[in-house]
Structures are given as C-alpha cells and as structure tokens.
Design an enzyme around this catalytic site. Structure first.
Site, PDB file in Angstrom:
ATOM      1  N   GLY A 151       1.609  -3.879  -1.048  1.00  0.00           N
ATOM      2  CA  GLY A 151       0.438  -3.359  -0.670  1.00  0.00           C
ATOM      3  C   GLY A 151       0.272  -3.582   0.876  1.00  0.00           C
ATOM      4  N   HIS A 152      -0.818  -4.955   0.478  1.00  0.00           N
ATOM      5  CA  HIS A 152      -1.383  -5.813   1.441  1.00  0.00           C
ATOM      6  C   HIS A 152      -0.030  -6.073   2.585  1.00  0.00           C
ATOM      7  CE1 HIS A 152      -3.320  -7.351  -1.516  1.00  0.00           C
ATOM      8  NE2 HIS A 152      -4.535  -6.760  -1.053  1.00  0.00           N
ATOM      9  N   GLN A 157     -19.196  -7.403  -4.454  1.00  0.00           N
ATOM     10  CA  GLN A 157     -18.884  -5.837  -5.035  1.00  0.00           C
ATOM     11  C   GLN A 157     -18.703  -6.020  -6.488  1.00  0.00           C
ATOM     12  OE1 GLN A 157     -15.616  -5.787  -2.073  1.00  0.00           O
ATOM     13  NE2 GLN A 157     -14.448  -5.526  -3.577  1.00  0.00           N
ATOM     14  N   ASP A 195      -7.082   3.325  -2.413  1.00  0.00           N
ATOM     15  CA  ASP A 195      -7.863   2.890  -3.114  1.00  0.00           C
ATOM     16  C   ASP A 195      -8.615   4.218  -1.888  1.00  0.00           C
ATOM     17  OD1 ASP A 195      -8.370   0.478  -4.579  1.00  0.00           O
ATOM     18  OD2 ASP A 195      -7.057  -0.241  -2.839  1.00  0.00           O
ATOM     19  N   SER A 223      -0.193  -2.150  -7.479  1.00  0.00           N
ATOM     20  CA  SER A 223      -1.726  -2.427  -7.514  1.00  0.00           C
ATOM     21  C   SER A 223      -1.842  -4.223  -7.980  1.00  0.00           C
ATOM     22  CB  SER A 223      -2.330  -2.003  -9.096  1.00  0.00           C
ATOM     23  OG  SER A 223      -3.413  -3.101  -9.080  1.00  0.00           O
ATOM     24  N   SER A 224      -2.913  -5.108  -7.608  1.00  0.00           N
ATOM     25  CA  SER A 224      -2.271  -6.710  -8.352  1.00  0.00           C
ATOM     26  C   SER A 224      -2.652  -6.341 -10.204  1.00  0.00           C
ATOM     27  CB  SER A 224      -4.290  -7.156  -8.446  1.00  0.00           C
ATOM     28  OG  SER A 224      -4.348  -6.634  -6.545  1.00  0.00           O
TER      29      SER A 224
END
Lengths: 374, 374
Positions: free
Chosen positions: A69-70, A94, A209, A244-245
């Site tokens: 994704g990154h 966060q 996100d 997703s991680s």
C-alpha cells in the site's frame, strides 16, 4: 498512511518508547540511494536547494512497517514529482492512552531495503522505457525522534492533555473518531509538522483511510497549506481484501471471512449504481451481506467458524462525513465500514492462523466512494 | 499585533461582521506602491517569484487601525528584508462571544495612506543615505475576507465550537488567556493560516503583547514553521506609556493615572536589577506603586480622580509563563500587568476626556523583560 495494529497487549510505557527512539537512532543503517534525516534543519536545506532547481517534491508520510500500500503511494508520487520524501515516524499522539503505541512494529532495516529496491526499480523502468517516461526517485527519508517532533512538551495521548495541537472538528469525531477520540487530532498535528518540515508540492495518502483523507484535505484547505493532496486508490489482494499491516494477524480462516467487509460495501455500491438513493436501500444491501455471513458462521463448529462484529457501516457526505439519509447523485457519498474479527475460538492442527496464532482480535476497515452521477 | 479595544458595547452579530467584510471589499482603495491581495493563490504566486529571485519577505500581521507601534514593526522588517507583506484582517475567532468584534475599528483608507507614506519614507531614507543602507519596501497587503480565512465552517467564538483550530496549551490559559479563553486559540489559528499563505522568512510581533510573542514562538517551534520570529521593542510615549489603539479612549486624566502600570513594572524591574530575586520582593515593589497611586486617587474628588483596578501583576517564566516564586538569574523572567481604568465619574467642562467622553472603560496591559544576568 497512519495505521495501527489493534489488539496486541501493550508491553511498555511512553518512556520506553522514547528509549526505542534512541536505540533506533544508534543503529540506523545508512542506505545508498537516499539520505536519512533525523532533524529538520538539514532537510529544509535540501528542500530549498531542490526548489531553487525547479525540482518538485512528493511527500509520503508513513509510520514504517511498509507494505505494498505504501509502495503504491510512492510509485504514484514518482510519476508526478522529481523527488520523493518519505517520513517514517510512529506518532505517539494518535495513539490513545489504552492503545498500543509500544507494540507498533518498528522495522527500520526492512523498510530501508524496500525503499532502496523501489529506487532501483524506478531507475530501471525509466531506463527501459527511454526518455519518454521520467520517474522521480526517493531522495530523502525523514526519520525524526519524538523529541524532534514534540520539542517542548511530552506528547500527550489524553484528550484534555496539554500540548500544541491541530484540531479539526466535527470531522474528527465521526466514524473512526467515535471510538478513538485523540486519533485525528494526532494525525492532523503530526501532518502539520511534517508538511512544514518538508514543504512538499504534493502529499500522498491512501484511499483506504478515507476519514484521514477527508481530515487532511480539510486541514490543507482551512490552513492554506501550499500543497496538493493526492489520494491513491486502495491496494487490494486479488480477492478484494484491502491491504493492511494488520492482515498478517488474520490467518486463512479469518482472511476469508474478513472479505465480508468488502463484499458488503460492494453490494451497497451496486445498489447505488442500480439507482437506489436512500440510506435504507443502500446500507440494507450491505447489512444483508453481513447478516447472511454471520448466520452461516454461527451455524459452523468452533474449529470451522470465524465470528465478527460489525462496528459500523456508514453512508456519509464526502466532505463533512455527516451521515446521509439520501445520496445526492450530484455529489455522491462515502460508503465505509469497520468489522471486528474475533479471535479464533478453536484452531485445527496445522491451520494457518496468522501471526499471534489467531488470538489477536483484528479490526478491519474499508470504504468505497460513491461517485457523483453525471 | 492583535489588539482589541475593550469595553465598547457590541452592536452587531457575526453576520453583520461578514457583511462588513463585503462592504470593505467593494470600496477598497487601490494604492500605488504595493499590491493588495484579497485571496491566497495570487499572493502565493508573488511569493514564489520573490523566492526564485533570492528576495526575502518579512511579514507583519495586523488587524488594521495602524498606529506607530505597527509602523515600528514594519521599519524593523524593512531593515531585515527586501520585501514586506502586511496583512490587515480583523480575526473573528480571537474575539469571545461577549467581546466586541463588530466595534473593532476598520480604517482601510487611512491604513493604506500610512503604508504608502511609509514606503515613500523608506525610499527617501535609502536615497539619502546612499547605497550603504538598503531598506526593504512594503510589496503586498493581504486583506482577505473572513470567507477566505475560514473557508469551510463559520468562524466560531465558542470555546467548544467546531472548526479547524491550533491550540497551544497550557500557555494559552495563562495571564490574558485567563479572562479570554478563546483569544490565543484564535491568534494561533489565524497566524498559522497567515504564515502558510505568506511563507515569510521572518515574522514581526511587538513585545507589547508578550504572551502573544511566547505563544507564537512556541507554535513556530512545535510545528516546525520555517520562519524566524522577531520581537520588536514596545513603542512608548515620552512618558513611558505603551502605545495602544485603545489609548485614544483615555483622555488626559486617565492617561496620567494609566502610566501607573509602567511605573509599577519599572519599580519591580529596579528591585530585580538591585539584586532581589523573590516574588514577594519584586512584585511587592510594583504593588507598592499601585497601592500608593490608588490611595491618592481615592482621596481626590470625583472631578479630579481616575480610579482603576489591578487585574493582575505577574512574574513568570519567559518560556512557559508559569508564575515564579523566585527568578533564576540565569534565565530571567517576564513582568507583566493589566490595569482596568474605570470610566471617569464626573468630568469638568472643557476637559480632554478622550474618544467616548471618558465613559469607555479601558484595560491597559504592559510588560518588561527581566533579562538574564551574566
């Protein structure tokens, strides 16, 4: 790009996390094809030089633990800029007080390897395709310590804690912000700092996100930040499951059932595309999918089934994230959902249960944009 | 540079203030020696051109109603930059709900005249002193509408109102922030927007508003804003009274008694310079001045006296603004005070009672820095 692996027990305090900062600092491997910056002034100097030379900077903020994704964000940035800055910083503000900052994966060496490999690939592709297709390169990694990012007061995770913060309300209180009150304050705050430190021409965020993209776009607009916000499509596995991680914690059984979130959103999207505009019709289509799957799972034995809970399924305005009773076809909407995958109740010998042996609860989120109709 | 004339009754709502924006927009006189910008993109374009040409920008934010205090900031900016940007924007979010945004003076034409005159003076001085003394010029006035500055939600003056804000706590809750809970949130928020819109090399603030200088310096540090904060000494009348837009409301009698704030701070400063370090000794010296003057005034008749109330006299840490029991001579401190000048009880025929005929209560603030001792 700020994702958080939920459900792993917290092992250490904020103090030991600052220690982790220092440890990382000591052993940072210096890569070959880009510079690593740990403080702002030298990074600013490079940025100024690039500006003078009419080069453009695309910025990709991350918390490390880089995955495809990154990489897709960086590829997009490489198509649109001469230089790419990537930040790697696990942002404490966060994470809520009961969330697991300390267990967030810190994978410096493999992150750097991935970025070096990507730079090589970008060079190779450019060489192969000739002068027609210029590709930017990763020029700088910004990997600040917590003390650099929060220089005056310790970063607070309390909603009424002291500090210098950017707050974007009521956007930050919707959807994901409902269960995580400090999350988007932390994201907006750290992004403001990072944007000021890197002054990028363009910043890149993943559609995955969606609330983050809306909050950041709002921040850029309201504070007149001189950058363009670029949103990159969600990278998905061939099945449709969003990358997703935290997918590594799923294992085979929960991975299959976890796909329900995507299937439910697709059903809602189809209802919209077929002409439905009411909340009841659109979200009803999604609910019908989740209800059916949940009934099927309950009918199975503990060694076969994977139970989950629907945290929310939302149909919201694309700018305000206010829930919609009807979609205005001229404006469209955002379909989003969160699913809590429960730990496996009983596992079978030899079963692929993922990292943590199926014991880690995993919260999945996903979304689809309902585009305006012409 | 964000000052507010207190005590004048509020005549209108936020809505009519937005109307005032529009009225002003229509009748803006276009000056000769600099450009007026009402929106961000063209200003950004100019800024980029200046950057490419190695010119430097000093930025002076104001709410208009320019006086000699503002001019001294611009003169300082002219000594240190090739170009000066001045903003004129009456910022709604720093006015509390019960404060008088609508009565804040809006004096566009006279402001522009003053700036034009100053530009002429800067050119003349440069010509007279030869090539040795370069002086910058005012290049741009940024006079945005409220809608430009608050593009998505109406600007809220409620402490729990929605919007995109920069909060700097606990700094913003000290001293002036005690009685005006939204003030420094409003100042920090609008300054972040203005700094992003103008990306100045240096920003200029007056020492007069000491808490504002501390909040802005903190914001620049915490958010890695790429600018230098320059603080310019308080401009004073020959008597020592600090210049302020609200001095016009004082009149002769209250002007003389209002000087007490400066005399009290001077007495405290002298105690420090004479070797005193305790709060009791330093602030005792100031209190002794205010007590004496107040007793003298009470002894006079209503046609002679001017009564006042000490709002606070503070001895605080220069970075955190925490109250100090002792001054660390290696670090120094900030002496500051606020005095509420009551309306005159009875006036004499022909007496100079100032604007509003002595009926307007005037709150005076002032401060002195206790410099570290070698």
């Amino acid at each position: 790009m700020f994702r958080w692996v939920k459900g792993v027990r917290s092992f250490s305090s904020a103090a030991s996390s600052l220690l982790a900062d220092a440890t990382t600092a000591a052993k940072l491997r210096q890569p070959a094809s880009f510079q690593v910056f740990r403080d702002v002034p030298p990074l600013r100097q490079l940025r100024r030089k690039l500006l003078k030379n009419d080069r453009t900077v695309g910025f990709v903020p991350t918390m490390g633990a880089l995955h495809e994704g990154h990489i897709s964000l960086i590829r997009q940035a490489a198509r649109e800029n001469t230089d790419i800055f990537v930040s790697i910083f696990v942002n404490p503000t966060q994470f809520g007080v009961n969330e697991d900052l300390s267990s967030y994966p810190r994978t410096w060496d493999s992150d750097v390897e991935k970025l070096e490999a990507l730079n090589e690939e970008l060079a190779r592709v450019e060489a192969e395709t000739g002068s027609g297709a210029k590709a930017g390169r990763i020029t700088a990694i910004f990997a600040p310590t917590s003390k650099v990012m929060y220089p005056t007061l310790p970063p607070s995770s309390e909603i009424d804690g002291d500090g210098s913060f950017v707050t974007i309300t009521p956007l930050s209180t919707k959807l994901e912000g409902g269960s995580r009150p400090v999350f988007f304050r932390g994201v907006a705050t750290v992004c403001m700092k990072l944007f000021n430190a890197t002054t990028p021409d363009r910043v890149y965020f993943g559609q995955k996100d969606v609330q983050q993209t809306v909050v950041i776009k709002r921040m850029v607009q309201d504070f007149h930040i001189g950058t363009e916000v670029r949103i990159v499509n969600t990278t998905r596995e061939p099945t449709g499951l969003a990358l997703s991680s935290r997918n590594v914690y799923l294992g085979e059984r929960r991975r299959a059932v976890g796909l329900t979130i995507y299937r439910a959103l697709k059903a809602a999207e189809e209802a919209y595309l077929a002409g439905k505009t009411s909340r009841a019709d659109i979200l009803g289509a999604a609910r019908s999918v989740t209800d059916t799957v949940l009934a099927e799972q309950h009918a199975l034995s503990k060694t076969e089934r994977s139970l989950f809970e629907v945290d929310y399924i939302s149909l919201a305005d694309p700018d305000s994230l206010e829930e919609l009773d009807f979609v205005d076809a001229a404006k469209g909407g955002v379909l989003s959902a969160a699913l809590k995958m429960a730990p496996l109740e009983e596992t079978k010998p030899g079963e692929d249960c993922g990292l943590g042996d199926g014991k880690v609860p995993v919260r999945l989120i996903d979304n689809l944009i309902l585009h305006p109709k012409a």
